[in-house]
Design a protein around this motif. Structure first.
Motif, short mmCIF file in Angstrom:
data_model
loop_
_atom_site.label_atom_id
_atom_site.label_comp_id
_atom_site.label_asym_id
_atom_site.label_seq_id
_atom_site.Cartn_x
_atom_site.Cartn_y
_atom_site.Cartn_z
N ASN C 123 0.82 -1.21 0.00
CA ASN C 123 0.00 0.00 0.00
C ASN C 123 0.85 1.26 0.00
OD1 ASN C 123 -3.09 -0.07 0.18
ND2 ASN C 123 -2.45 -1.88 1.31
N LEU C 124 1.98 1.18 0.69
CA LEU C 124 2.84 2.37 0.73
C LEU C 124 3.36 2.75 -0.65
CD1 LEU C 124 4.89 1.79 4.02
CD2 LEU C 124 3.19 3.57 3.57
N VAL C 125 3.58 1.77 -1.48
CA VAL C 125 4.18 2.09 -2.78
C VAL C 125 3.18 2.05 -3.95
CG1 VAL C 125 6.50 1.41 -2.12
CG2 VAL C 125 4.98 -0.30 -3.08
N PHE C 126 1.90 1.85 -3.63
CA PHE C 126 0.92 1.76 -4.73
C PHE C 126 0.95 2.94 -5.70
CE2 PHE C 126 -1.75 -1.94 -3.48
CZ PHE C 126 -1.64 -2.53 -4.71
N PRO C 127 0.95 4.17 -5.19
CA PRO C 127 0.95 5.29 -6.14
C PRO C 127 2.17 5.24 -7.05
CG PRO C 127 0.52 6.06 -3.92
CD PRO C 127 0.91 4.61 -3.80
N GLN C 128 3.27 4.78 -6.52
CA GLN C 128 4.48 4.73 -7.34
C GLN C 128 4.40 3.59 -8.36
OE1 GLN C 128 8.17 5.37 -5.21
NE2 GLN C 128 6.99 6.05 -3.43
N ILE C 129 3.76 2.49 -7.95
CA ILE C 129 3.55 1.41 -8.93
C ILE C 129 2.66 1.93 -10.04
CG2 ILE C 129 2.60 -0.89 -9.32
CD1 ILE C 129 3.14 -1.51 -6.38
N ALA C 130 1.58 2.59 -9.63
CA ALA C 130 0.64 3.11 -10.62
C ALA C 130 1.33 4.11 -11.53
CB ALA C 130 -0.55 3.76 -9.92
N ALA C 136 7.54 -2.17 -15.61
CA ALA C 136 6.48 -3.13 -15.88
C ALA C 136 6.61 -4.37 -15.01
CB ALA C 136 6.50 -3.53 -17.35
N PHE C 137 7.86 -4.70 -14.63
CA PHE C 137 8.04 -5.85 -13.74
C PHE C 137 8.66 -5.38 -12.44
CE2 PHE C 137 7.91 -7.54 -17.97
CZ PHE C 137 7.16 -8.69 -17.84
N PRO C 138 7.84 -4.81 -11.56
CA PRO C 138 8.41 -4.22 -10.35
C PRO C 138 9.12 -5.28 -9.51
CG PRO C 138 6.01 -4.18 -10.29
CD PRO C 138 6.39 -4.76 -11.61
N SER C 139 10.30 -4.96 -9.07
CA SER C 139 11.03 -5.90 -8.22
C SER C 139 10.56 -5.74 -6.79
CB SER C 139 12.53 -5.67 -8.35
OG SER C 139 13.09 -5.45 -7.08
N VAL C 140 10.25 -6.85 -6.16
CA VAL C 140 9.76 -6.81 -4.79
C VAL C 140 10.79 -6.16 -3.88
CG1 VAL C 140 9.09 -8.25 -2.83
CG2 VAL C 140 8.27 -8.81 -5.11
N LYS C 141 12.05 -6.46 -4.16
CA LYS C 141 13.12 -5.92 -3.33
C LYS C 141 13.12 -4.39 -3.38
CE LYS C 141 17.83 -7.41 -2.75
NZ LYS C 141 18.92 -8.02 -3.55
N ALA C 142 13.05 -3.87 -4.61
CA ALA C 142 13.08 -2.42 -4.77
C ALA C 142 11.87 -1.78 -4.11
CB ALA C 142 13.11 -2.07 -6.25
N MET C 143 10.71 -2.44 -4.28
CA MET C 143 9.49 -1.86 -3.72
C MET C 143 9.55 -1.87 -2.20
SD MET C 143 6.39 -3.13 -6.19
CE MET C 143 6.71 -4.86 -6.00
N ARG C 144 10.04 -2.97 -1.64
CA ARG C 144 10.15 -3.07 -0.18
C ARG C 144 11.12 -2.02 0.35
NH1 ARG C 144 8.65 -6.97 4.09
NH2 ARG C 144 9.55 -5.17 5.11
N LEU D 190 -0.13 -11.79 -12.94
CA LEU D 190 -0.93 -11.30 -11.81
C LEU D 190 -0.07 -10.97 -10.59
CD1 LEU D 190 -4.17 -13.47 -11.80
CD2 LEU D 190 -3.91 -11.08 -12.44
N GLU D 191 0.99 -11.75 -10.38
CA GLU D 191 1.74 -11.59 -9.14
C GLU D 191 2.93 -10.66 -9.29
OE1 GLU D 191 0.57 -12.97 -6.37
OE2 GLU D 191 -1.04 -13.96 -7.48
N ARG D 192 3.50 -10.61 -10.48
CA ARG D 192 4.81 -9.96 -10.59
C ARG D 192 4.83 -8.71 -11.46
NH1 ARG D 192 9.19 -11.61 -7.41
NH2 ARG D 192 7.71 -12.37 -5.90
N THR D 193 3.81 -8.49 -12.26
CA THR D 193 3.90 -7.31 -13.12
C THR D 193 3.13 -6.16 -12.51
OG1 THR D 193 1.92 -7.72 -14.40
CG2 THR D 193 3.93 -8.78 -15.17
N ARG D 194 3.46 -5.01 -12.96
CA ARG D 194 2.81 -3.79 -12.51
C ARG D 194 1.31 -3.87 -12.80
NH1 ARG D 194 1.87 0.72 -15.83
NH2 ARG D 194 1.16 2.48 -14.60
N THR D 195 1.01 -4.23 -14.06
CA THR D 195 -0.39 -4.30 -14.47
C THR D 195 -1.17 -5.29 -13.59
OG1 THR D 195 0.47 -3.98 -16.68
CG2 THR D 195 -1.85 -4.52 -16.49
N GLY D 196 -0.57 -6.46 -13.36
CA GLY D 196 -1.23 -7.46 -12.55
C GLY D 196 -1.49 -6.96 -11.14
N ARG D 197 -0.50 -6.32 -10.55
CA ARG D 197 -0.67 -5.78 -9.20
C ARG D 197 -1.79 -4.76 -9.14
NH1 ARG D 197 2.92 -6.52 -5.16
NH2 ARG D 197 4.69 -7.76 -5.84
N LEU D 198 -1.80 -3.89 -10.13
CA LEU D 198 -2.84 -2.86 -10.13
C LEU D 198 -4.21 -3.50 -10.31
CD1 LEU D 198 -1.06 -0.04 -12.17
CD2 LEU D 198 -1.36 -0.24 -9.71
N MET D 199 -4.27 -4.54 -11.16
CA MET D 199 -5.55 -5.22 -11.33
C MET D 199 -6.02 -5.81 -10.01
SD MET D 199 -5.50 -7.22 -14.91
CE MET D 199 -5.54 -6.36 -16.46
#
Ligand SMILES: Nc1ncnc2c1ncn2[C@@H]1O[C@H](COP(=O)(O)OP(=O)(O)OP(=O)(O)O)[C@@H](O)[C@H]1O
Ligand SMILES: Nc1ncnc2c1ncn2[C@@H]1O[C@H](COP(=O)(O)OP(=O)(O)OP(=O)(O)O)[C@@H](O)[C@H]1O
Ligand SMILES: [Mg+2]
Ligand SMILES: [Mg+2]
Lengths: 326, 329, 559, 329
Positions: C123-130, C136-144, D190-199
């Protein structure tokens, strides 16, 4: 005679190995298939064959895979029913592996397959000629038909020709729905058509679910006696319908599904024993069953039906003796 | 300006319905006859009754996917009771209704006690019951004169039973009367009784309803039981009309019932499950099929027209006009 | 436009903010209007916000504060009007664009802004993901890592916790941390302290001040005049969707309240700090209505005895997480009693379900209005009658709409709810919705009312209305973590800390500051005591024997 | 204690699945053969692919009821392209996939722009599309050698097309490879991409996703488009396997796909749509049916066993054990 004798001999020669028949069915639901299967089962028991049933529940994809599964169990013969082109590859594989294949009412394009069928053309001819006879070739007709189902398409071809030959027959409406509630929903449609076309005197419903629906429609509108229903196929439930006093469904052209199953099993048995010779097609001839006769002889079930219409039983097709006698 | 929009939103679907009826009436003289009106009403009676049950389950924010299989079960139970067991109309009806209620309670219990999500639980029930109704008759349909698995029949259809399907009261088919009756009862139940109101509260906010003193679990089970009861009633009417127990006939009623209930959301702009809307929804489809059949429109075109009209009806009811009520997102 | 509004315009012009010559206008709101169907929510509002300014936006419930802020933050499109951020025309109706131009918002309802099934860090990083900041492939490590950076020094909760399981205040902390992460030009806080306790509020105030010093402009919405006076540099007052007055420091809260409520304010004598003039001393007969013996908030804390006498309003205060709600939910049958017994009117009282409590005459307003109180699709009328439908049954067990309607009219008048009885509750403003939930008990013949945080998001006028209702019914237990509120309504205040009632306070002789101090101190003391006593496995043994625990109670039961 | 419960909750369904496999393996030598494993995998491949699409639609809190009819449409389009138009495998696949995506976008647009509730919109699409795929062929099935409405066929099935259904890669059927591939892609998506997360965020709280700056409408439409794409892919595999275009073949896949996706909720205690669970769900049913057939269990008993096992699986996964996570109400 001679062929049968050899059959007995070989069975006696190695009594332990019963013939394993893999029955790969397109679906076992519905009365026709159910009774077909009953007949097949009983016949298998009688002649001492072992029947293993695969049920694709109407799913072509599943039936194709079932043939594949069946091959893996190395049966003596594979019997497919109502299969479509898709099984061809796997059927070829079976044949290549030395397993003979018999098809009932199937579309499989390989010369080596033995076909058993209740001729749809014959069924259709029989019932339409009854219709023509009863109406003197002059009537407004409601026709129940849904394209895309092979047997119905074949029956339809005959009706198209009959219409050409009898310009007095006017098809004023075409109805039909195929789903789990076919009879019920066809009934609603026939009712609507009868409302819109008050001069109709005959409904041609060359499939028993259609026929039941049409009969119900006529019944519910109280047009009994004025509108007659001509059907195809038979089942216990159909007999009850045909036999009802004043039933609008007056006649049906049919083979006995149980007999069809029995003939198929016998043919498969003979194919396994390699005793069919050159026979590549076995056709079960249809019989016209009328409500009048059913009422007269008080027939309520398929098993009794044969007593009233002995022509339904075709023991002479691919004959095999009882296991006990073998 | 806004008022016109509101009117379209509230009455758009009804207007479309009326337009359709008027069109068919003018175009085909046979359409408007009393007899044909009854034909249409009869044709939707089973769907409507089942759909009213589904509506009740939707009221508690559930979704009785098992309704179709309950119809099948009820058809099998009611016919088998008479033919296989030789019992009369009363026990046949009783057993059938009971079986419907039991399945409903079973689904409800799965949801409430085993905490299985609604649709999943109903799906489980559906599969189990579908199987069960096949087992009752060993996969065969039940018909006059044929006992269980080839045995001789012990009885015949009771005339009182068949009357449910074909009887009339002052020329009105009984099944139509039954449909109207059930419609009125369900409408009054959901809108004007405490139980119905509480069910709708549960459907909208379960937690708030509970804290306001509602026994949520009990009402949810009750809703499924009622849905099962009505589905079973639909099955009885079906069996009585056909005079036969066909295997699996119910499954095609599931989708029809769902459509009817969902179209009902749009009637009067209710935007929630409601009995009146459900009946209108069922009629909508019934009139369409009847009218198109009269015009001899082939079966495959009918489906398309049906679908397209449904979509148009929905768009008229829900789009833009609807916006005035909601925050624009 | 009304003359009042025009007057306000002028005030706004001259008002400005005297924060020195450096104060630059960062946000200009220009003649914004908004119409919802027939409701004109905003009738042309204009004002400016300067860099480093903390501007209070105040107004009664339904004045249009949230609507205006939704427009500023891009989640609503105005019917007309425009915005300028840093002199540039802002794109309207897009949260993303608002955020890009530096406007961040903490919504009034925190659940609106959080994804319940996701973890805190997600939730903390949602706006940045959006915003595609992680690709396109956010790394969990970077997001954490980013989430940890955002949380650093601000969040104490487990970042892996699912948001669904957080308390309201924790959820809000998450939102605040998230909003601050992007270093906004303008930060909008819509009633941020309504759900916070004293300590959390203090921390938030400190945060807000620090941000303002760094140059962020803050728009702060609140119904707490004390807080407004203490924290804010200026105040804009909205009434009925129009801007009626602007004030600058030092803020005169009495004048603000008068501007907010208009004529209504004359009936109130409010000093902005405490409403003790409005509180009438209890005329208790001394008869015990509700009595709790050996009741616990948590399995591992000590038991409490509480007696509530006829005609008195007992306040229950304490920090967030002190266990107020835990205790109350047992009284109202929401949760099974952990230990002890209860009596109501001298008779044993043991509710297993909220319905038991209602039948016994206990009226309950739950803490979280949206989740636990409202039926969102329903009208005011239907929401009001929900717990007491039996009363509206007449012939054949059918509900009488006319009776229901007249009852609803009565409540709407009594509590001054802005809205017609058939309006859906979701079309009301937050405060009015709260009044509806409270209003369920206006005409019920309850023996005792149990209100958990009934004043959240309620304006001063409404607070008075609710307080009056409490006093009219007489016997009540009101939980609130806001000292100001509790002092205003209670005849007697119980301070709870860590599940235990640690003291009783007489509101007549206590100020809000003193009470805040007491609450904070008690929390510290009990925390220490807890570690001493339960240093080993004491927590578990306490559960083993209730009597043992009760014997440990050295003090006489409170009350 | 609680840990054991957690374990059952998380792994209960998987354990049941493994138990079932082991049981069949021991009881029937034919079950464990490589060939039979492939038969099972092939038999679930279409269901699984369609179910994965439904899973994507569920991820945005939607529900693609039109999936079954998209399967039908895709079957009709891909076969008609080859037989009626005489085109090759590539255009056939392209048109079929395109038709699926278009239907998905249409459903999504109905939901987002016309603001029709998800299920209702999908239902509308479903009816319209069901009709449309019938109209394509005037209600007839497409088979080798039969042109449109009696005209001579312009072409035949492309071997490359049929290979999709029957080809193998290192003895592994291509359709199985495709299923695994799609499963992995959807899981990663669904688990690893930006689009999937947002969905998934949209599925959990649409408003929050919007406030965080997500273009909710676009993603919802995208989800339905993907669901349509996968349903169409399922249809292509089906058509290639069967080698003909049968009217309405898809409808039975809807329920199966929904079951698979819903059973998937329980796998690993996810309690939400997830790709891995969906594939396991599809396999679960496939293995059960295959095993029971090996034991020659009559079809009418199979359905019951299937249903009962589904219910048991659900109860194990959701009840009591689940409670440790939730408040007991
Ligand atoms: N979606 C909506 N539809 C219809 N009316 C609305 C909607 N949202 C807000 N309103 C109306 O607009 C007015 C302003 O509401 P708003 O929520 O902005 O008030 P507020 O000042 O934030 O009040 P509170 O202090 O109670 O939160 C109210 O009359 C409310 O009923
Ligand atoms: N000693 C304890 N044992 C168990 N849980 C505790 C203990 N102390 C605190 N908690 C936790 O703190 C929370 C207390 O919440 P509760 O809602 O009762 O507090 P409150 O005083 O009403 O505060 P709020 O203002 O947040 O509503 C619970 O979620 C509980 O899990
Ligand atoms: Mg607000
Ligand atoms: Mg609390």
């Amino acid at each position: 005679k001679t062929r049968q004798a050899t059959a007995n001999e070989s069975a006696n020669a190695n009594g332990e190995d019963t013939v394993n028949i893999a029955l790969v069915s397109r679906g076992t639901q519905g009365d026709f298939l159910n009774q077909w299967l009953d007949g097949a089962n009983k016949e298998a028991k009688r002649i001492g064959a072992n029947l293993h049933i695969y049920d694709a529940k109407g799913d072509d994809n599943q039936q194709i895979l079932d043939v594949q599964s069946a091959i893996a169990t190395k049966p003596d013969v594979i019997l497919v029913d109502h299969s479509l082109e898709g099984v061809t590859n796997n059927v070829k594989a079976a044949l290549d592996a030395g397993i003979p294949v018999v098809g009932f009412d199937s579309v499989v394009n390989d010369d080596r397959v033995v076909h058993v069928s209740q001729s749809d053309a014959d069924l259709s001819k029989l019932i339409t000629s009854q219709l023509v006879k009863d109406t003197n070739g002059k009537a407004e007709v409601i026709y129940a038909y849904v394209a895309g189902f092979a047997p119905l398409d074949r029956r339809n071809a005959v009706w198209e020709k009959v219409k050409e030959e009898n310009p007095g027959l006017k098809q004023v409406a075409q109805v039909g729905v195929v789903n789990e509630a076919t009879a019920q929903q066809t009934a609603e449609q026939v009712k609507a058509s009868l409302q819109a076309n008050p001069n109709v005197t005959a409904v041609l419903a060359p499939y028993d679910e259609f026929a039941k629906g049409a009969a119900q429609a006529v019944d519910e509108l109280g047009l009994n006696g004025k509108v007659n229903v001509y059907g195809v196929d038979i089942s216990d439930a159909d007999i009850a319908e045909l036999k009802k006093d004043n039933s609008p469904w007056i006649a049906t052209a049919t083979t006995d599904p149980a007999n069809d199953g029995a003939v198929s099993v016998r043919t498969a048995y003979l194919a396994a024993k390699k005793q069919l010779g050159d026979t590549k097609t076995v056709t079960v001839p249809p019989t016209l069953v009328t409500g009048d006769v059913l009422r007269e002889k008080d027939i309520t079930s398929l098993s009794q039906l044969v007593t009233a219409f002995p022509s339904l039983r075709t023991d002479d097709l691919s004959p095999v003796e009882d296991a006990a006698k073998q | 300006m806004i008022d016109i929009k509101r009117v379209i939103y509230k009455y758009g679907l009804l207007a479309l319905f009326v337009l359709m009826v008027v069109f068919f009436w003018i175009a085909s003289p046979a359409f408007g006859t009393t007899q044909n009106v009854f034909v249409i009403l009869q044709s939707v009676s089973v769907t409507a009754i089942v759909a009213l049950g589904v509506t009740v389950s939707m009221a508690v924010d559930g979704f009785d996917m098992a309704a179709g299989s309950i119809v099948s079960l009820s058809v099998m139970v009611s016919t088998a009771t008479q033919i296989y067991l030789g019992l009369g109309a009363f026990p046949a009806i009783l057993f059938a209704l009971l079986s419907g209620v039991l399945v409903g309670v079973f689904t409800g219990a799965l949801i409430v006690f085993a905490k299985i999500p609604d649709m999943l639980a109903a799906l489980g029930s559906m599969f189990a019951i579908q199987g069960l109704s096949l087992i009752i008759t060993a996969g065969k349909s039940v018909s006059k004169g044929n006992g269980y698995n080839g045995a001789p029949a012990k009885g015949d259809f009771d005339d009182a039973f068949l009357w449910i399907g074909s009887g009339t009261v002052f020329t009105v088919p009984f099944s139509v009367i039954l449909m109207i009756l059930v419609g009125v009862i369900v409408a009054v139940f959901l809108e004007r009784t405490r139980t119905g109101r509480l069910m709708r509260a549960i459907g909208s906010n379960r937690e708030a309803a509970r804290l306001a003193g509602t026994h949520v679990g009990a009402y949810r089970i009750l809703a499924y039981a009622l849905s099962g009861l009505l589905a079973a009633l639909g099955g009885i009417v079906l069996a009585a009309r056909v005079g036969r127990g066909d295997v699996n006939v119910g499954s095609s009623y599931l989708l029809e019932a769902i459509s009817a209930a969902l179209i009902g959301f749009a009637v009067f702009g209710a935007n929630r499950p409601n009995a009146f809307g459900t009946v209108v929804g069922a009629l909508f489809v019934g009139v369409l099929v009847n009218g198109l059949t009269m015009f001899n429109v082939p079966y495959y075109t009918q489906d398309f027209v049906k679908g397209t009209l449904l979509v148009i009806a929905l768009v008229v009811s829900f789009s833009k006009i609807f916006n005035t009520q909601q925050r624009d997102r | 436009m009304s003359t009042a509004t025009q007057g306000a315009q002028e005030t706004a012009q001259q008002g400005g903010v005297g924060d020195g010559p450096t104060a630059r206008v960062v946000l200009e709101i220009d003649n914004v209007t908004k119409r919802f169907g027939a409701t004109q929510a905003l009738k042309g509002v204009s004002f400016r916000v300067h860099a480093g300014e903390i501007l209070a936006l105040v107004g009664a419930n339904g004045a249009g504060k949230s609507t205006l802020m939704s427009i500023v933050s891009g989640s609503l499109t105005p019917t007309s009007g425009s915005l300028r951020v840093n002199g540039k025309e802002a794109v309207l109706g897009s949260v993303k664009d608002a955020s890009a131009s530096g406007i961040e918002t903490i919504t009034q309802n925190v659940d609106d802004a959080l994804v319940p099934d996701a973890t805190v860090w997600e939730n903390l990083v949602f706006p940045q993901i959006a915003d595609n900041r992680f690709g396109a492939f956010p790394s969990v490590k970077a997001m954490r890592a980013e989430a940890e950076r955002i949380a650093a020094g601000r969040l104490t909760i487990d970042l892996n916790e699912t948001v669904r399981h957080l308390s309201t205040s924790d959820k809000q902390q998450v939102l605040i941390a998230r909003a601050l992460a992007s270093k906004p030009v303008v930060l909008i806080l819509d009633e941020p302290t309504a759900a916070l306790g004293v300590q959390e509020s203090e921390r938030l105030h400190a945060d807000v001040r620090r941000l303002a010093q760094q140059g962020t402009a803050i728009i702060f919405i609140s119904h707490h005049m004390g807080e407004v006076a203490e924290l804010c540099d200026s105040a804009v007052v909205l009434r009925d969707g129009a801007e009626v007055a602007t004030f600058t420091k030092p803020l005169d809260t009495t004048a603000i309240v008068r501007a907010m409520l208009g004529d209504l304010a004359d009936g109130l004598q409010h000093d902005g700090e405490r409403g003790d003039t409005a509180r009438k001393h209890a005329h208790t007969s001394g008869r015990t209505v509700l009595s709790l013996k050996g009741v616990r908030s948590f399995r591992n804390t000590r038991a409490n005895n509480i007696d509530i006498h006829e005609g008195e309003v007992v306040g229950l205060t304490g920090l967030i997480g002190a266990g107020k709600t835990e205790l109350i939910s047992q009284i109202v049958g929401d949760r099974p009693l952990i230990s002890g017994t209860m009596t109501l009117d001298g008779k044993p009282y043991d509710p297993h379900h909220p319905s038991d409590a209602i039948r016994a005459g206990v009226g309950y307003v739950p803490e979280d209005r949206a989740v636990q109180g409202e039926i969102p699709d329903w009208s005011i009328r239907e929401n009001l009658s929900l717990p007491d439908l039996k009363r509206y049954r007449h012939r054949y067990g059918l509900l009488s709409f006319s009776r229901e309607e007249s009852a609803a009219q009565h409540v709407i008048k009594t509590l001054g709810i802005v809205g017609t009885s058939t309006a859906p509750i979701k079309s009301l403003s937050g405060g009015n919705r709260q009044k509806v939930i409270v209003g369920r008990w206006v005409s019920a013949q309850s023996k005792v009312l149990i209100f958990d945080e009934p004043f959240r998001g309620v304006d001063i006028g409404a607070r008075e209305d609710i307080a009056r209702l409490l006093r009219k019914t007489g016997t009540a237990l009101v939980a609130s973590s806001d000292p100001e509120e509790i002092l205003q309504v209670a005849d007697r205040i119980l301070v709870m800390s860590n599940g235990v009632i640690t003291g009783e306070v007489d509101p007549a002789s206590t100020t809000a500051d003193e009470l805040s101090q007491l609450i904070a101190d008690e929390a510290g003391i009990s925390a220490r005591r807890e570690t001493n006593e339960n240093g080993d496995e004491a927590g578990k043994s306490a559960v083993a024997s209730d009597e043992e625990l009760d014997r440990e109670l050295d003090k006489e039961p409170v009350a």
